[in-house]
Design a protein around this motif. Structure first.
Motif, PDB file in Angstrom:
ATOM      1  N   PRO A 206       0.702  -1.350  -0.033  1.00  0.00           N
ATOM      2  CA  PRO A 206       0.121   0.117  -0.164  1.00  0.00           C
ATOM      3  C   PRO A 206       0.726   1.217  -0.056  1.00  0.00           C
ATOM      4  N   GLN A 207       0.352   2.318  -0.529  1.00  0.00           N
ATOM      5  CA  GLN A 207       0.885   3.578  -0.512  1.00  0.00           C
ATOM      6  C   GLN A 207       0.179   4.790   0.110  1.00  0.00           C
ATOM      7  N   PRO A 208       0.494   5.789   0.658  1.00  0.00           N
ATOM      8  CA  PRO A 208      -0.200   7.045   1.132  1.00  0.00           C
ATOM      9  C   PRO A 208      -1.010   7.508  -0.175  1.00  0.00           C
ATOM     10  N   THR A 209      -1.940   8.058  -0.095  1.00  0.00           N
ATOM     11  CA  THR A 209      -2.766   8.734  -0.865  1.00  0.00           C
ATOM     12  C   THR A 209      -2.090  10.178  -1.120  1.00  0.00           C
ATOM     13  N   ALA A 210      -2.243  10.574  -2.350  1.00  0.00           N
ATOM     14  CA  ALA A 210      -1.573  11.896  -2.669  1.00  0.00           C
ATOM     15  C   ALA A 210      -2.031  13.062  -2.200  1.00  0.00           C
ATOM     16  N   ILE A 211      -3.480  13.004  -1.846  1.00  0.00           N
ATOM     17  CA  ILE A 211      -4.235  14.151  -1.453  1.00  0.00           C
ATOM     18  C   ILE A 211      -4.910  13.911   0.056  1.00  0.00           C
ATOM     19  N   ALA A 212      -5.815  13.133   0.270  1.00  0.00           N
ATOM     20  CA  ALA A 212      -6.344  12.765   1.252  1.00  0.00           C
ATOM     21  C   ALA A 212      -5.364  12.368   2.333  1.00  0.00           C
ATOM     22  N   PRO A 213      -5.459  13.108   3.491  1.00  0.00           N
ATOM     23  CA  PRO A 213      -4.332  12.848   4.503  1.00  0.00           C
ATOM     24  C   PRO A 213      -4.478  11.465   5.287  1.00  0.00           C
ATOM     25  N   GLN A 214      -5.690  10.933   5.309  1.00  0.00           N
ATOM     26  CA  GLN A 214      -5.767   9.693   5.950  1.00  0.00           C
ATOM     27  C   GLN A 214      -6.136   8.619   5.014  1.00  0.00           C
ATOM     28  N   GLY A 215      -5.825   8.753   3.662  1.00  0.00           N
ATOM     29  CA  GLY A 215      -5.887   7.702   2.810  1.00  0.00           C
ATOM     30  C   GLY A 215      -4.757   6.720   2.428  1.00  0.00           C
ATOM     31  N   VAL A 216      -5.015   5.594   2.003  1.00  0.00           N
ATOM     32  CA  VAL A 216      -4.058   4.494   1.591  1.00  0.00           C
ATOM     33  C   VAL A 216      -4.607   3.980   0.267  1.00  0.00           C
ATOM     34  N   THR A 217      -3.918   3.846  -0.563  1.00  0.00           N
ATOM     35  CA  THR A 217      -4.205   3.541  -1.967  1.00  0.00           C
ATOM     36  C   THR A 217      -3.160   2.124  -2.433  1.00  0.00           C
ATOM     37  N   MET A 218      -3.829   1.539  -3.198  1.00  0.00           N
ATOM     38  CA  MET A 218      -3.193   0.115  -4.033  1.00  0.00           C
ATOM     39  C   MET A 218      -3.460   0.385  -5.402  1.00  0.00           C
ATOM     40  N   PRO A 219      -2.646   0.868  -6.178  1.00  0.00           N
ATOM     41  CA  PRO A 219      -2.886   1.168  -7.547  1.00  0.00           C
ATOM     42  C   PRO A 219      -3.317  -0.060  -8.179  1.00  0.00           C
ATOM     43  N   ALA A 220      -4.106  -0.099  -9.275  1.00  0.00           N
ATOM     44  CA  ALA A 220      -4.672  -1.010 -10.083  1.00  0.00           C
ATOM     45  C   ALA A 220      -3.416  -1.933 -10.876  1.00  0.00           C
ATOM     46  N   GLY A 221      -3.448  -3.059 -10.904  1.00  0.00           N
ATOM     47  CA  GLY A 221      -2.469  -3.895 -11.835  1.00  0.00           C
ATOM     48  C   GLY A 221      -2.725  -3.889 -13.206  1.00  0.00           C
TER      49      GLY A 221
ATOM     50  N   ASP B 283     -12.970   5.450  -1.760  1.00  0.00           N
ATOM     51  CA  ASP B 283     -12.356   6.103  -3.126  1.00  0.00           C
ATOM     52  C   ASP B 283     -11.835   7.455  -2.470  1.00  0.00           C
ATOM     53  N   GLN B 284     -10.468   7.845  -2.767  1.00  0.00           N
ATOM     54  CA  GLN B 284      -9.738   8.945  -2.308  1.00  0.00           C
ATOM     55  C   GLN B 284     -10.700  10.023  -2.650  1.00  0.00           C
ATOM     56  N   GLY B 285     -11.385  10.180  -3.898  1.00  0.00           N
ATOM     57  CA  GLY B 285     -12.268  11.369  -4.315  1.00  0.00           C
ATOM     58  C   GLY B 285     -13.261  11.507  -3.077  1.00  0.00           C
ATOM     59  N   SER B 286     -14.048  10.531  -2.610  1.00  0.00           N
ATOM     60  CA  SER B 286     -14.929  10.541  -1.664  1.00  0.00           C
ATOM     61  C   SER B 286     -14.543  10.973  -0.176  1.00  0.00           C
ATOM     62  N   GLN B 287     -13.267  10.570   0.017  1.00  0.00           N
ATOM     63  CA  GLN B 287     -12.436  10.987   1.316  1.00  0.00           C
ATOM     64  C   GLN B 287     -12.076  12.781   1.059  1.00  0.00           C
ATOM     65  N   ILE B 288     -11.989  13.044  -0.127  1.00  0.00           N
ATOM     66  CA  ILE B 288     -11.557  14.570  -0.418  1.00  0.00           C
ATOM     67  C   ILE B 288     -12.665  15.297  -0.186  1.00  0.00           C
ATOM     68  N   VAL B 289     -13.819  15.018  -0.709  1.00  0.00           N
ATOM     69  CA  VAL B 289     -15.089  15.578  -0.524  1.00  0.00           C
ATOM     70  C   VAL B 289     -15.754  15.583   0.822  1.00  0.00           C
TER      71      VAL B 289
END
Length: 427
Positions: A177-192, A216-222
Motif C-alpha cells: 500500500p501507499q499513502p494517497t496523494a491528497i487525502a491525509p488519511q488515505g491508503v491506496t493500492m494502484p490497479a495492476g 475512494d480517495q475522491g470520496s475522502q476528499i469531498v
C-alpha cells in the motif's frame, strides 16, 4: 484455466450481460457459482477482461467493426493486454475450451489506430453525452473521458478513531500500500495490469477491527472539504450505507451530533454494523418515516447532501452503467437533486453551511443545480474553492479543479480519483 479458456468465459459472461441485461457483478458471480473449478485467479482475470471490454467498448467496437462480446474481449486481449495474435492462435489450437481462432480481419482491425475516430469514440462514452462533457471540461473533454475508462485503484480511509495511517500501512504491507496523494488519511493500492487481482482487504484483521474502510480517495476528499467540526449539529440527508457519515464522525472526533438519514431504508441498512465496527458514538440514525426529521428544522450547523446522481464519476468501477445511462434517467436524477437541495435548506440555521456532493461529472447535476438554487436563494454564498482546499489539505488547489460556478470537480485525470463534485455554500 489458461488464457484461451478465460477469454471464452469472458465472452460468455459478457453475452449474459448483453442478452439478459444483468449487472456485470451478478453475471460474474453466477458464472463463478456454475464453474466452481475456477480459482480466484481465474475469476479475477475473467472479471478484468469483462470490465476492460466495457470500459473501452466504444473504441474497441469502432476498430473491430463490431460490438459483439467476442469482438470486445479479443480487442482487450490484443490491444489492452498486448497479446501476440499468432501466439494466441497457437494457444487456441491446443485448447478445447478456446474461442474460434482469430481471423486475419480481426487481427488487422485490432492493430488499427484511433486517429481520425469520432471524438466520443476516443473518449469511450455515449455520443449523446459529448456536449455535456465538452461544457464541463472544454478542450480537455476527450482526455477526461479516456481517463474515465482506466482501471481504478483500491483506496482505503484510515479510521482515526481507532488507528493511524502508519499502523494500517504496516498491517497491509503484503499488498504494497501507499499513502494517497491528497487525502491525509488515505491508503491506496494502484490497479495492476492484465489479470492482476485486487486485494481482498475486507477479510483483513484491521478491517474487522475498524481500523479502515474501503473508500475512494475522491470520496475522502469531498468528506474533508465538508469541514465538519467537533461539537456541531450535522445532518447527513442522503447517508446511504454511511461511508461519508463515518468520515464526518472521525473528523468530528466523536463530538457533536450527526443525524444520518436516507429516504430508502434498504440503502441505510448497512450503516448500523459499520458504526459499531468503527467505534462511532456521535451518530444518530433516523430511519425514514413521517416527521422523522421535523425536530431538526432550522437547527443544523451543517447539512450534507450526497445526492443521488447518474454515477458518471464511477464509470471506472461500474463501466456497464456508462452504456445504460439515458437522457430520461439524467432528467429524473436532476429533479431529485433539485428537490433535495431545497429540502436541505429547511434544516439549515442562519450562518449554517450547505454541502452539496455528487459522484457525477455532468454539469447538469453539478454547477447547473447550484446556479439554479442561488437564483432562488440569494442569501446563499459560495465558499471559495482555493480557500476550502487550503483549509482541508494545506496545499494549493490543483489546476483545473475549480468549476465555473465555484464548485470543485475531481476526476481521474485531474486528481487520480473517481469523479466527484463538491460545492459548499453558507447561509
Amino acid at each position: 484455466m489458461r488464457l484461451p479458456g478465460r477469454l471464452a468465459a469472458a465472452i460468455a459472461v459478457l453475452s449474459e450481460v448483453e442478452t439478459r441485461k444483468r449487472p456485470v457483478s451478478e453475471a460474474l458471480k453466477a458464472w463463478g457459482l456454475a464453474n466452481r473449478f475456477a480459482g480466484a485467479g481465474d475469476r479475477a482475470a475473467i472479471g478484468n477482461l469483462v470490465y476492460d471490454a466495457l470500459r473501452h467498448r466504444a473504441s474497441h467496437a469502432f476498430l473491430m467493426g463490431s460490438d459483439s462480446p467476442r469482438a470486445l474481449v479479443l480487442a482487450v486481449a490484443l490491444r489492452d493486454w498486448q497479446e501476440d495474435p499468432q501466439a494466441l492462435n497457437a494457444a487456441f489450437a491446443g485448447d478445447n475450451h478456446a474461442p474460434e481462432p482469430l481471423s486475419e480481419d480481426e487481427i488487422a482491425r485490432a492493430a488499427g489506430s484511433l486517429d481520425g475516430a469520432p471524438a466520443p469514440v476516443r473518449a469511450d462514452l455515449p455520443e449523446w453525452l459529448a456536449p455535456s462533457l465538452e461544457r464541463a471540461f472544454g478542450a480537455d473533454w476527450v482526455a477526461e473521458g479516456a481517463a474515465m475508462a482506466s482501471r481504478p485503484s483500491l483506496d482505503l480511509r484510515v479510521n482515526t478513531l481507532k488507528s493511524s495511517r502508519e499502523r494500517v500501512l504496516k498491517s497491509l504491507a503484503r499488498f504494497n500500500p501507499q499513502p494517497t496523494a491528497i487525502a491525509p488519511q488515505g491508503v491506496t493500492m494502484p490497479a495492476g495490469p492484465r489479470d492482476a487481482r485486487t486485494p481482498n482487504v475486507t477479510t483483513d484483521e484491521g478491517y474487522l477491527k475498524g481500523w479502515f474502510e474501503v473508500q475512494d480517495q475522491g470520496s475522502q476528499i469531498v468528506s474533508a472539504l465538508a469541514n465538519a467540526q467537533p461539537g456541531e449539529q450535522v445532518l447527513d440527508l442522503c447517508a446511504g450505507a454511511g461511508g461519508k457519515t463515518l468520515a464526518l464522525a472521525a473528523a468530528m472526533g466523536n463530538k457533536g451530533q450527526i443525524f444520518a438519514y436516507d429516504s430508502d431504508r434498504n440503502r441505510l441498512a448497512p450503516i448500523y454494523d459499520r458504526l459499531k465496527r468503527n467505534g462511532v458514538r456521535n451518530v444518530q440514525v433516523r430511519a425514514p418515516h413521517d416527521n422523522a426529521l421535523d425536530d431538526l428544522l432550522g437547527k443544523m450547523d451543517r447539512v450534507v447532501i450526497d445526492a443521488p446522481c447518474t454515477g458518471t464519476g464511477t464509470w471506472r468501477r461500474r463501466p456497464d452503467t456508462k452504456w445504460k445511462l439515458s437522457p430520461e434517467l439524467l432528467a429524473t436524477r436532476m429533479g431529485e437533486q433539485a428537490a433535495l437541495l431545497r429540502q436541505g435548506l429547511a434544516f439549515l440555521k442562519p450562518g449554517g453551511t450547505l454541502v452539496y456532493i455528487t459522484c457525477s461529472i455532468l454539469p447538469e447535476e453539478n454547477d447547473d443545480q447550484i446556479v439554479a438554487l442561488r437564483a432562488e436563494h440569494p442569501e446563499l454564498v459560495s465558499m471559495v474553492p482555493a480557500e476550502l482546499w487550503s483549509a482541508a489539505f494545506g496545499a494549493a488547489l490543483p489546476e483545473g479543479v475549480a468549476t465555473a460556478a465555484g464548485g470543485i470537480a475531481l476526476t481521474p485525470r485531474l486528481t487520480g480519483t473517481d469523479g466527484f463534485y463538491c460545492h459548499i455554500l453558507r447561509r
